[in-house]
Design a protein around this motif. Structure first.
Motif, mmCIF file in Angstrom:
data_model
loop_
_atom_site.group_PDB
_atom_site.id
_atom_site.type_symbol
_atom_site.label_atom_id
_atom_site.label_comp_id
_atom_site.label_asym_id
_atom_site.label_seq_id
_atom_site.Cartn_x
_atom_site.Cartn_y
_atom_site.Cartn_z
ATOM 1 N N THR A 270 1.804 8.754 -13.280
ATOM 2 C CA THR A 270 2.051 10.018 -13.980
ATOM 3 C C THR A 270 3.539 10.301 -14.113
ATOM 4 O O THR A 270 3.992 10.852 -15.118
ATOM 5 C CB THR A 270 1.364 11.184 -13.237
ATOM 6 N N PHE A 271 4.309 9.902 -13.087
ATOM 7 C CA PHE A 271 5.758 10.125 -13.070
ATOM 8 C C PHE A 271 6.454 8.786 -12.826
ATOM 9 O O PHE A 271 6.869 8.473 -11.700
ATOM 10 C CB PHE A 271 6.129 11.132 -11.979
ATOM 11 N N PRO A 272 6.583 7.951 -13.854
ATOM 12 C CA PRO A 272 7.085 6.576 -13.700
ATOM 13 C C PRO A 272 8.517 6.470 -13.188
ATOM 14 O O PRO A 272 8.920 5.393 -12.716
ATOM 15 C CB PRO A 272 6.958 6.002 -15.119
ATOM 16 N N ASN A 273 9.285 7.536 -13.257
ATOM 17 C CA ASN A 273 10.659 7.491 -12.756
ATOM 18 C C ASN A 273 10.786 7.948 -11.307
ATOM 19 O O ASN A 273 11.892 7.990 -10.759
ATOM 20 C CB ASN A 273 11.563 8.359 -13.641
ATOM 21 N N LEU A 274 9.656 8.282 -10.707
ATOM 22 C CA LEU A 274 9.645 8.777 -9.334
ATOM 23 C C LEU A 274 9.395 7.628 -8.355
ATOM 24 O O LEU A 274 8.386 6.930 -8.443
ATOM 25 C CB LEU A 274 8.567 9.848 -9.183
ATOM 26 N N LYS A 275 10.303 7.423 -7.421
ATOM 27 C CA LYS A 275 10.150 6.400 -6.390
ATOM 28 C C LYS A 275 9.230 6.933 -5.297
ATOM 29 O O LYS A 275 9.475 8.005 -4.738
ATOM 30 C CB LYS A 275 11.501 6.038 -5.781
ATOM 31 N N CYS A 276 8.164 6.206 -4.995
ATOM 32 C CA CYS A 276 7.164 6.681 -4.039
ATOM 33 C C CYS A 276 7.026 5.707 -2.867
ATOM 34 O O CYS A 276 6.867 4.495 -3.068
ATOM 35 C CB CYS A 276 5.823 6.856 -4.741
ATOM 36 N N ILE A 277 7.071 6.245 -1.660
ATOM 37 C CA ILE A 277 6.900 5.469 -0.432
ATOM 38 C C ILE A 277 5.634 5.939 0.262
ATOM 39 O O ILE A 277 5.440 7.135 0.469
ATOM 40 C CB ILE A 277 8.098 5.656 0.527
ATOM 41 N N VAL A 278 4.760 5.012 0.611
ATOM 42 C CA VAL A 278 3.552 5.341 1.377
ATOM 43 C C VAL A 278 3.818 5.028 2.839
ATOM 44 O O VAL A 278 4.118 3.881 3.190
ATOM 45 C CB VAL A 278 2.333 4.541 0.882
ATOM 46 N N LEU A 279 3.719 6.032 3.694
ATOM 47 C CA LEU A 279 3.881 5.857 5.140
ATOM 48 C C LEU A 279 2.527 5.995 5.813
ATOM 49 O O LEU A 279 1.839 7.001 5.641
ATOM 50 C CB LEU A 279 4.846 6.910 5.699
ATOM 51 N N ASP A 280 2.121 4.970 6.557
ATOM 52 C CA ASP A 280 0.865 5.048 7.300
ATOM 53 C C ASP A 280 0.962 4.119 8.504
ATOM 54 O O ASP A 280 1.969 3.429 8.704
ATOM 55 C CB ASP A 280 -0.332 4.677 6.417
ATOM 56 N N ARG A 281 -0.114 4.108 9.295
ATOM 57 C CA ARG A 281 -0.153 3.252 10.477
ATOM 58 C C ARG A 281 0.076 1.799 10.075
ATOM 59 O O ARG A 281 -0.416 1.354 9.034
ATOM 60 C CB ARG A 281 -1.497 3.403 11.181
ATOM 61 N N PRO A 282 0.850 1.049 10.880
ATOM 62 C CA PRO A 282 1.205 -0.330 10.506
ATOM 63 C C PRO A 282 0.020 -1.198 10.109
ATOM 64 O O PRO A 282 0.100 -1.948 9.126
ATOM 65 C CB PRO A 282 1.893 -0.861 11.773
ATOM 66 N N HIS A 283 -1.104 -1.097 10.836
ATOM 67 C CA HIS A 283 -2.234 -1.966 10.514
ATOM 68 C C HIS A 283 -2.928 -1.567 9.217
ATOM 69 O O HIS A 283 -3.674 -2.358 8.637
ATOM 70 C CB HIS A 283 -3.249 -1.975 11.665
ATOM 71 N N VAL A 284 -2.658 -0.339 8.728
ATOM 72 C CA VAL A 284 -3.247 0.098 7.460
ATOM 73 C C VAL A 284 -2.507 -0.522 6.275
ATOM 74 O O VAL A 284 -3.115 -0.932 5.279
ATOM 75 C CB VAL A 284 -3.226 1.640 7.346
ATOM 76 N N VAL A 285 -1.180 -0.626 6.395
ATOM 77 C CA VAL A 285 -0.365 -1.055 5.250
ATOM 78 C C VAL A 285 0.161 -2.483 5.361
ATOM 79 O O VAL A 285 0.819 -2.969 4.434
ATOM 80 C CB VAL A 285 0.837 -0.091 5.062
ATOM 81 N N GLU A 286 -0.134 -3.178 6.464
ATOM 82 C CA GLU A 286 0.501 -4.475 6.705
ATOM 83 C C GLU A 286 0.188 -5.520 5.632
ATOM 84 O O GLU A 286 1.002 -6.416 5.376
ATOM 85 C CB GLU A 286 0.102 -5.018 8.090
ATOM 86 N N ASN A 287 -0.968 -5.445 4.994
ATOM 87 C CA ASN A 287 -1.335 -6.445 3.990
ATOM 88 C C ASN A 287 -1.228 -5.911 2.561
ATOM 89 O O ASN A 287 -1.737 -6.526 1.627
ATOM 90 C CB ASN A 287 -2.765 -6.940 4.239
ATOM 91 N N LEU A 288 -0.560 -4.784 2.415
ATOM 92 C CA LEU A 288 -0.425 -4.173 1.092
ATOM 93 C C LEU A 288 0.956 -4.469 0.516
ATOM 94 O O LEU A 288 1.951 -4.438 1.240
ATOM 95 C CB LEU A 288 -0.628 -2.656 1.182
ATOM 96 N N SER A 289 1.002 -4.780 -0.742
ATOM 97 C CA SER A 289 2.285 -5.069 -1.396
ATOM 98 C C SER A 289 2.578 -4.010 -2.442
ATOM 99 O O SER A 289 1.681 -3.572 -3.172
ATOM 100 C CB SER A 289 2.257 -6.458 -2.048
ATOM 101 N N GLY A 290 3.829 -3.598 -2.515
ATOM 102 C CA GLY A 290 4.227 -2.581 -3.473
ATOM 103 C C GLY A 290 4.407 -3.149 -4.865
ATOM 104 O O GLY A 290 4.232 -4.349 -5.104
#
Length: 356
Positions: free
Chosen positions: A212-232
């Motif tokens: 919706t806002f392509p110029n907005l830089k977004c960081i997802v913060l969560d527990r390490p094991h939740v995001v460890e296999n996710l790529s931005g």
């Protein structure tokens, strides 16, 4: 008819109706689970038009001895608003058929807005059966229902049980899909260059914001094991961490359905870390909260009922709570924030913007 309570006979009967309606309330949840497990919304959706009852039981391959019972279930779910009973015509006669409603459309798998994972998660016996321990929970100091029934707090249980962790994350992701509708015309993210989605899970909400806002830089913060296999991708990145220790710096910090998980002291710590995270953003810095605000005086009775029911759920399963506006304000002031603004977002969620 005599009564030592002094109540009129009609009031006694009304009391019985109220009692029985809640006593049999478990049937509501189990009918919902039955409908989702059998994939009835999918069957009607794939049929391409309202489906007659004989067509439905034929597709389900229901034994003759259970046809009457299934018809009772379908009539009840129609009465509850999950199906609409309509009249259709063929070349021979007019027939009664079942059509989807807005509620049952949300259970069609593969659709953009599918809440079937929420049903699967919340009505999973491992989680749902915990409510049989409410009496014991009442007298166990600091222990949650999950502590009692699962032997550990929810988050620890999820960390140690990958299958349930997957079930939980899929449920939260399905709920986040609803944000696509809510955020489409949301002005809260305009003018921001960066935002941290705290507890953002697999990034469903963050992806919607980025699109919706392509110029907005977004960081997802969560527990390490939740995001460890996710790529931005593009303007979306994932960071493993602990919101109680620190939050990455950004113009804004977003919390969707997070604060109701924690008591006031925990929320204070999170808010203080949020204030630190946006400290360099100047006037545009803010905290954005998507959560429940209970307001009995300004909302429909049914909406208040849902919010109060969810308050009971959060209080018992993880020692959390849903809050009224005065309770939110107290947290914001104690954490050092100067002002806030509450706006409606969905049928039961509000958007709160908090300014340092």
């Amino acid at each position: 008819m005599a009564s030592n309570t002094g109540s009129k006979t009609s009031e006694i009967f009304q009391g019985q109706v109220l009692l029985y309606r809640n006593l049999y309330g478990l049937v509501d949840a189990m009918c919902l689970k039955w409908m989702a497990e059998l994939g009835i919304p999918d069957i009607i959706h794939n049929h391409g038009q309202p489906i007659t009852f004989p067509e439905l039981v034929s597709t389900l391959q229901v034994p003759p001895t259970k046809v009457s019972g299934v018809q009772s279930l379908m009539h009840y779910l129609a009465h509850k608003g999950f199906f609409e009973i309509v009249r259709i015509h063929d070349n021979v006669e007019e027939k009664e058929a079942y059509a989807l409603t807005a509620a049952s459309e949300l259970l069609v798998k593969g659709s953009d807005l599918c809440l079937a994972p929420m049903v699967e998660c919340l009505l999973n016996p491992t989680f749902a059966d915990s409510f049989h321990q409410l009496k014991k929970w009442t007298y166990e100091d600091d222990l949650t229902l999950f502590n009692i029934s699962l032997g550990s707090p929810l988050w620890d249980f999820l960390n140690k049980n990958p299958a349930f962790n997957k079930l939980f994350n899929e449920a939260m992701a399905s709920d986040s899909q609803m944000m696509n509708l809510a955020l489409r015309d949301c002005k809260a993210f305009e003018g921001l260059e960066s935002i941290v989605d705290v507890g953002g899970g697999t990034g469903i909400t963050a992806k919607i914001i980025c699109e919706t806002f392509p110029n907005l830089k977004c960081i997802v913060l969560d527990r390490p094991h939740v995001v460890e296999n996710l790529s931005g991708r593009n303007n979306l990145t994932y960071v493993g961490g602990d919101m109680f220790k620190s939050i990455p710096k950004a113009d804004a910090v977003l919390f969707k359905w997070i604060f109701h998980n924690w008591n006031d002291n925990d929320c204070m710590k999170i808010l203080e870390n949020s204030k630190e995270a946006i400290s360099s953003a100047g006037k545009k810095g803010k905290v954005i909260v998507i959560d429940i605000v209970i307001n009995e005086n300004k909302e429909e009775h049914e909406i208040t009922g849902l919010k109060l029911m969810m308050d009971v759920h959060m209080a018992s399963v993880i020692n959390g709570k849903e809050r009224r506006e005065e309770e939110w304000k107290k947290l914001f002031v104690k954490a050092g924030f100067q002002s806030y603004k509450i706006s409606p977002l969905t049928g039961y969620l509000s958007l709160i913007e908090i300014y340092p």
